[in-house]
Design an enzyme around this catalytic site. Structure first.
Site, PDB file in Angstrom:
ATOM      1  N   TYR A   1       4.373  13.947 -13.468  1.00 42.28           N
ATOM      2  CA  TYR A   1       3.448  14.596 -12.524  1.00 42.28           C
ATOM      3  C   TYR A   1       3.951  15.971 -12.085  1.00 42.28           C
ATOM      4  O   TYR A   1       3.203  16.734 -11.461  1.00 42.28           O
ATOM      5  CB  TYR A   1       3.216  13.738 -11.267  1.00 42.28           C
TER       6      TYR A   1
ATOM      7  N   LEU B   1       0.850  -1.199   0.000  1.00 47.62           N
ATOM      8  CA  LEU B   1       0.000   0.000   0.000  1.00 47.62           C
ATOM      9  C   LEU B   1       0.880   1.242   0.000  1.00 47.62           C
ATOM     10  O   LEU B   1       1.743   1.396   0.873  1.00 47.62           O
ATOM     11  CB  LEU B   1      -0.904  -0.023   1.240  1.00 47.62           C
ATOM     12  N   GLY B   2       0.650   2.097  -1.006  1.00 49.53           N
ATOM     13  CA  GLY B   2       1.439   3.327  -1.100  1.00 49.53           C
ATOM     14  C   GLY B   2       0.539   4.527  -1.308  1.00 49.53           C
ATOM     15  O   GLY B   2      -0.679   4.390  -1.516  1.00 49.53           O
TER      16      GLY B   2
ATOM     17  N   LYS C   1       8.404   7.182 -12.487  1.00 49.28           N
ATOM     18  CA  LYS C   1       8.151   6.675 -13.845  1.00 49.28           C
ATOM     19  C   LYS C   1       8.838   7.541 -14.888  1.00 49.28           C
ATOM     20  O   LYS C   1       8.929   8.758 -14.717  1.00 49.28           O
ATOM     21  CB  LYS C   1       6.642   6.667 -14.141  1.00 49.28           C
TER      22      LYS C   1
ATOM     23  N   HIS D   1       6.314   4.528 -18.001  1.00 47.30           N
ATOM     24  CA  HIS D   1       4.960   5.025 -17.687  1.00 47.30           C
ATOM     25  C   HIS D   1       3.905   4.500 -18.655  1.00 47.30           C
ATOM     26  O   HIS D   1       2.742   4.313 -18.290  1.00 47.30           O
ATOM     27  CB  HIS D   1       4.996   6.555 -17.706  1.00 47.30           C
TER      28      HIS D   1
ATOM     29  N   ASP E   1       4.244   6.719  -4.691  1.00 44.17           N
ATOM     30  CA  ASP E   1       4.288   6.547  -6.147  1.00 44.17           C
ATOM     31  C   ASP E   1       4.166   7.904  -6.828  1.00 44.17           C
ATOM     32  O   ASP E   1       3.133   8.564  -6.726  1.00 44.17           O
ATOM     33  CB  ASP E   1       3.134   5.659  -6.627  1.00 44.17           C
TER      34      ASP E   1
END
Ligand code: NDP
Length: 284
Positions: A37, A4-5, A62, A95, A32
């Site tokens: 982004y 879980l991130g 990514k 990505h 992540d």
């Protein structure tokens, strides 16, 4: 990799450091992000502000297709590590499959293999790869991707891709794990049904005294997937991590599996990757 991130897609740069800091304080140990982004710098800042040892945080980022190609992807590592302020990445993934540019995708993956061999990354993987794209990659690659990060929520659970990943020992990681792509604003059209308001999930949540988001996260974890829910809201960041005190029964898991529509809400992974999508990733 902690299963879980915290995801940070669409987390505004000015909110990202605080979200990462909050997440690490409530127990997350996996973040992540992605070069595309535009918030790797703030992810690094949030980790440093949290006071948690860098070695205890799993950092995933990514490479965007404008940086695909062998030398270009080695340079993408330089850019991401510089922005994050770290010397090693825990997981670096491609990505997009960019199927129409696949020679460059393969060259990019070869660069990931070099980074892995040199110890500059601890693991490598892919995102938005269909089983056919994984097969094409494996014709040329020597290292099996550790992770395939794909759109995966109750309305699009991709059983065939999960099965193909599992056959190769690839961990399937769910993006939009609580269905963000089914309800947040974006260029995806208005025909989407919001999985957060699904009656089946609401009933299961009520039976456990939990929220729909917590039920979806639990569904991922119990089925062996990694999930990276995004929030910048401190209460929801904590809520999404408060999932270790209940179990879904097998019939509840099956009822959630049955919600699959077989249709993505986000982009088709096989779409042509056009010039306009190859926006440059800044150096700093
Ligand atoms: P999620 O399924 O994580 O949903 C995020 C949305 O849900 C946001 O609008 C958030 O708003 C809201 N939300 C969060 N927690 C709750 C809650 N407990 N109750 C109600 N609403 C909630 O969608 P994402 O698309 O963001 O996916 C998660 C991560 O996956 C991304 O951040 C990114 O890291 C990755 N990703 C990868 C992609 C890829 O191509 N590889 C594509 C898309 C995402 P708020 O912030 O206000 O809480």
């Amino acid at each position: 990799m902690p299963a879980l991130g915290l995801g940070v897609f669409q987390s505004a740069p000015e909110q990202t450091a605080a979200a990462v800091e909050t997440a690490l304080q409530v127990g997350y140990r996996h973040i992540d992000t992605a070069a595309a982004y535009g918030n790797e710098r703030q992810v690094g800042e949030g980790i440093r502000r949290s006071g948690i040892d860098r070695a205890d945080v799993f950092i995933e980022t990514k490479v965007w297709p404008s940086d695909y190609g062998y030398d270009e992807t080695l340079h993408a590592w330089e850019k991401s590590t510089r922005k994050l302020g770290v010397e090693q990445l825990d997981l670096l993934i491609l990505h997009q499959q960019a199927a129409n540019l696949f020679d460059r995708t393969i060259a990019a993956y070869r660069a990931l293999e070099t980074l892995l061999a040199d110890g500059r990354v601890r693991a490598i993987g892919v995102s938005n790869f269909t089983p056919a794209a994984i097969d094409r990659l494996m014709d040329a690659a020597t290292v099996v991707p550790a992770v395939n990060q794909i759109e995966l929520h109750p309305y699009h659970s991709q059983p065939a891709t999960q099965k193909a990943d599992a056959a190769l020992g690839i961990v399937t990681q769910a993006w939009s794990p609580i269905g963000g792509i089914t309800f947040y604003p974006g260029p995806w059209g208005d025909e989407r049904r919001n999985v957060m308001q699904d009656d089946t999930i609401a009933a299961i949540a009520a039976a456990h005294g939990k929220t729909p988001a917590q039920v979806m996260i639990r569904w991922h974890l119990q089925q062996g997937r990694s999930a990276i829910p995004k929030s910048t809201n401190p209460g929801r960041i904590a809520e999404n991590f408060d999932v270790f005190d209940f179990d879904l029964a097998s019939d509840e898991l099956a009822r959630i599996d049955a919600l699959d529509t077989g249709r993505e809400s986000g982009p088709d992974p096989d779409r042509v990757f056009g010039e306009q999508m190859l926006f440059p990733i800044p150096e700093d």
